[in-house]
Design a protein around this motif. Structure first.
Motif, PDB file in Angstrom:
ATOM      1  N   ILE A  59       0.866  -1.178   0.000  1.00  0.00           N
ATOM      2  CA  ILE A  59       0.000   0.000   0.000  1.00  0.00           C
ATOM      3  C   ILE A  59       0.901   1.226   0.000  1.00  0.00           C
ATOM      4  N   PRO A  89      -3.257   7.203  -7.694  1.00  0.00           N
ATOM      5  CA  PRO A  89      -4.339   6.204  -7.541  1.00  0.00           C
ATOM      6  C   PRO A  89      -4.585   5.382  -8.806  1.00  0.00           C
ATOM      7  N   THR A 100      -3.077   1.877  -9.024  1.00  0.00           N
ATOM      8  CA  THR A 100      -3.609   0.758  -8.259  1.00  0.00           C
ATOM      9  C   THR A 100      -3.948  -0.364  -9.222  1.00  0.00           C
ATOM     10  N   THR A 138      -1.793  -1.012  -4.043  1.00  0.00           N
ATOM     11  CA  THR A 138      -2.882  -0.058  -3.813  1.00  0.00           C
ATOM     12  C   THR A 138      -2.268   1.298  -3.496  1.00  0.00           C
ATOM     13  N   VAL A 139      -2.727   2.326  -4.185  1.00  0.00           N
ATOM     14  CA  VAL A 139      -2.258   3.695  -3.939  1.00  0.00           C
ATOM     15  C   VAL A 139      -3.421   4.506  -3.388  1.00  0.00           C
TER      16      VAL A 139
END
Lengths: 112, 113
Positions: A12, A83, A86, A110-111
């Protein structure tokens, strides 16, 4: 043979952070690839390499960089995570162009 | 450019049912065609391939025939098992000298006992 190995399995990131996804193959393959897999979209090629010191862009290279200093390793670098990055990232390798590709187990990024 | 179009899923079947996943392609020359399978939580692995027209690839009870006249490479299995639940990808490469695979979007297959 371990085949194609990838690390980490999960990560993450916060927006703007950077990271390197590692990929190593022990099959002495010349060709290596990075793909991203988004739900319902199949796999899109990010970058590929036909040998040590040679890399080229695929369909979706923006936001990524690669290097290939050895036959075995092909790291993928995200400099400023967004994002839109992701996704699940797969590394693959093959002995000869046009032949079967061997895939690693993937990295789920995941961003936020 | 090259492209692969697959039947949309998801597909849900009962055990021992017949499975067909349609795949058509657009490519110049004589591409090599592949079916890859992705089991839950794993990377893709080659299921079968065909490198020239009228070739039939087969593995684990799955078959696909390279049909140049209809530009198709449909995947079939006569009797599916729960263990066949996976995502199936059709793909092509233009063959020797072409280093890149073009993938279809994938078809999710769920087999219920």
């Amino acid at each position: 043979n371990a085949g194609v190995t990838q690390t980490p399995k999960f990560r993450i990131l916060k927006i703007g952070q950077s990271m390197t996804l590692q990929c190593t193959q022990d099959m002495n393959h010349n060709y290596m690839y990075w793909y991203r897999q988004d739900p319902g979209m199949g796999l899109k090629l990010i970058y590929y390499s036909v040998g040590a010191g040679i890399t080229d862009k695929g369909e979706v290279p923006n936001g990524y960089n690669v290097s290939r200093s050895t036959t075995e390793d092909f790291p993928l670098r995200l400099e400023l995570a967004a994002p839109s990055q992701t996704s699940v990232y797969f590394c693959a390798s093959t002995l000869a162009g046009g032949d079967e590709q061997f895939f690693g187990p993937g990295t789920r990024l995941t961003v936020l | 450019g090259d492209s692969v179009t697959q039947m949309e899923g998801p597909v849900t079947l009962s055990e021992e049912a017949f499975l067909t996943i349609n795949c058509t392609y657009t490519a110049t020359g004589y591409p090599s065609l592949f079916w890859y399978v992705q089991y839950p939580g794993e990377g893709l692995q080659l299921l079968l391939k065909a490198t020239k027209a009228d070739d039939k690839g087969s593995n684990k009870g799955f078959e696909a025939t390279y049909r140049k006249e209809t530009t198709s490479f449909h995947l079939e299995k006569g009797s599916v098992q729960v263990s066949d639940s996976a995502v199936y990808f059709c793909a092509l490469t233009r063959g020797v000298g072409d280093y890149k695979l073009s993938f279809g979007a994938g078809t999710t297959v769920t087999v219920r006992a």
